[in-house]
Design an enzyme around this catalytic site. Sequence first.
Site, PDB file in Angstrom:
ATOM      1  N   GLU A 198      34.981  34.036  42.080  1.00 43.75           N
ATOM      2  CA  GLU A 198      34.039  32.929  42.261  1.00 43.75           C
ATOM      3  C   GLU A 198      33.293  33.030  43.592  1.00 43.75           C
ATOM      4  O   GLU A 198      32.473  32.172  43.923  1.00 43.75           O
ATOM      5  CB  GLU A 198      34.784  31.592  42.179  1.00 43.75           C
ATOM      6  CG  GLU A 198      35.050  31.150  40.750  1.00 43.75           C
ATOM      7  CD  GLU A 198      35.861  32.168  39.952  1.00 43.75           C
ATOM      8  OE1 GLU A 198      35.327  32.685  38.952  1.00 43.75           O
ATOM      9  OE2 GLU A 198      37.017  32.454  40.313  1.00 43.75           O
ATOM     10  N   ASN A 282      36.306  37.567  35.200  1.00 47.98           N
ATOM     11  CA  ASN A 282      34.931  37.263  34.837  1.00 47.98           C
ATOM     12  C   ASN A 282      33.931  37.993  35.731  1.00 47.98           C
ATOM     13  O   ASN A 282      34.201  38.271  36.896  1.00 47.98           O
ATOM     14  CB  ASN A 282      34.684  35.752  34.942  1.00 47.98           C
ATOM     15  CG  ASN A 282      34.916  35.234  36.356  1.00 47.98           C
ATOM     16  OD1 ASN A 282      36.056  35.066  36.764  1.00 47.98           O
ATOM     17  ND2 ASN A 282      33.857  34.982  37.100  1.00 47.98           N
ATOM     18  N   ASP A 324      33.263  32.174  31.636  1.00 47.36           N
ATOM     19  CA  ASP A 324      34.368  32.381  32.580  1.00 47.36           C
ATOM     20  C   ASP A 324      35.690  32.603  31.852  1.00 47.36           C
ATOM     21  O   ASP A 324      36.715  32.035  32.201  1.00 47.36           O
ATOM     22  CB  ASP A 324      34.499  31.208  33.558  1.00 47.36           C
ATOM     23  CG  ASP A 324      35.618  31.451  34.579  1.00 47.36           C
ATOM     24  OD1 ASP A 324      35.715  32.574  35.091  1.00 47.36           O
ATOM     25  OD2 ASP A 324      36.418  30.525  34.824  1.00 47.36           O
TER      26      ASP A 324
END
Length: 606
Positions: A198, A282, A324
């Site tokens: 992230e 992801n 995700d």
Amino acid sequence: MKRLLAAKRAFVLSTVLAAGGITSASANEDLQKLMDDPNQWVSQTGDYANQRYSKLDQINKDNVGDLQVAWTFSTGVLRGHEGSPLVIGDVMYVHTPFPNIVYALDLNNDGKVLWKYEPKQAADVVPVMCCDTVYRGVAYGDGKIFLHQADTKLVALDAKTGEEVWSVVNGDPSKGETNTATVMPVKDKVIVGISGGEFGVRGSVTAYNMSDGSLAWRGYSMGPDSDTLIDPEKTTHLGKPVGKDSGTNTWEGDQWKIGGGTTWGWYSYDPELDLIYYGTGNPSTWNPAQRPGDNRWSMTIFARNPDTGMAKWVYQMTPHDEWDYDGINEMILTDQEFNGEQRKLLTHFDRNGLGYTLDRDTGELLVAEKYDPAVNWTTGVDMDPNSDTYGRPAVVAKYSTEQNGEDVNSTGICPAALGSKDQQPAAYSPKTETFYVPTNHVCMDYEPFRVSYTAGQPYVGATLSMYPAPDSHGGMGNFIAWDNINGKIKWSIPEQFSVWSGALATAGDVVFYGTLEGYLKAVDANTGEELYKFKTPSGIIGNVMTYTHGGKQYVAILSGVGGWAGIGLAAGLTNPNEGLGAVGGYAALSDYTALGGTMTVFALPN
């Protein structure tokens, strides 16, 4: 007899701990022997196959209802407690989330603290951790306890004294590189991953030499062949060579350099094939319109040689991920009959809601079926080897988060970003040939937005909200029994909240798991009938383990609510869209449990 057993185990442990100068082959042989002893719990996953199965049967389906609390231990830390203790000989090793304290407890002396190791980490690593400050536990090998701290420092501790033997820094938190996962000792190496998808980091798996911490190899998830340790002619994807520059040619420009694909999950190893297995996460960013292409090799199962890191085969489960659906969940290795032939299988329950069965030698795809009926983003995977879309999931257009190049709010997507199962590991019983899977039964609304990359800053690019799957039992989780050969659910237990605890299967035909409200539950391995439950001091996101001491079997679990599902409680968040959408979805959790880090140990009455 009990004293003799304790003495024998103490001798084995002291022999192993004293063998600091032994060869890598014998070090690995000793670790394998310890894993094969069901009286101990030497690995976070129970064994290299990740089966989380114990041959112990003193506690069984006929007497498990009599379990009582034998003793408890407070870790002194709040936030989410994932992973489990280890038991080696007569010593139990207990870890905590950040600041990643390690305790060695003397099982012969009422759990007296033999030593305590408390790392000195900068607090500024905490804001860079995506979804709570969790840690999935220490590892053991060659007389050392391996601790991979939140700040990515890998430390080897003397298992007897807790003194630091060596340390090495694996990543850079200022760029968003952190750690939440355990490591896996294999042969003379320690296999290590990285967190931070992230924050736009580039995922990698690294092997350090167990003796001194020196770097052996590093394989990136994407990039040139020299970085990914992929041979374009020998490494295969669904039976075909991947070809030159497979890790860059499905990315736009040099976006692969901040491409995600982090490796914060579990690792397994087949000694016969000499291959390690893991999944990548992801792609970055969460806005799919900003990264056209398949984004290889994010969302991928890797099979690598542990000595060199070279990839034998890969399989990308969710090309150009739009939701995700990290592919980091555990790879469970079994030897089973498939279509009349004995095969070496790998079973994987992906975040995307599909349960996969592959041949772990060749990477051949054998089964890909939904393990939660709520899954709606795909109609299924193309299983025709002669098709141009072989192995790809067919995306349902209305649940795509990339609508004609526009950033729109796509609603009713199942599963939510935390997947039909997150990292909480499943278990497998060779007695029943059944997998026992903790699952999430959660859907989401997903609205992407444009985002720019800045090192060390969030690189998400989407706003989410989560809620229970509609037209169902109203809860957010199920605990299921799965047939990996036919791709079918055998039975399912509905739960009010997601089942965020790792399961344990035993030869006593009992399966254990924990709930977010804090219950340890025991169910019949064949029918799913509830046999026992006990509410621990806090919600359970840890993994159940078992061992014997003094001839008596014990079951232990870490409780301490947190993780992605419990991030609202753990971090004091109240905005429903915070915690990447989880805070609103799990708002009711505060009505049932509160923070606290405790290990609870159970046993039958004398």
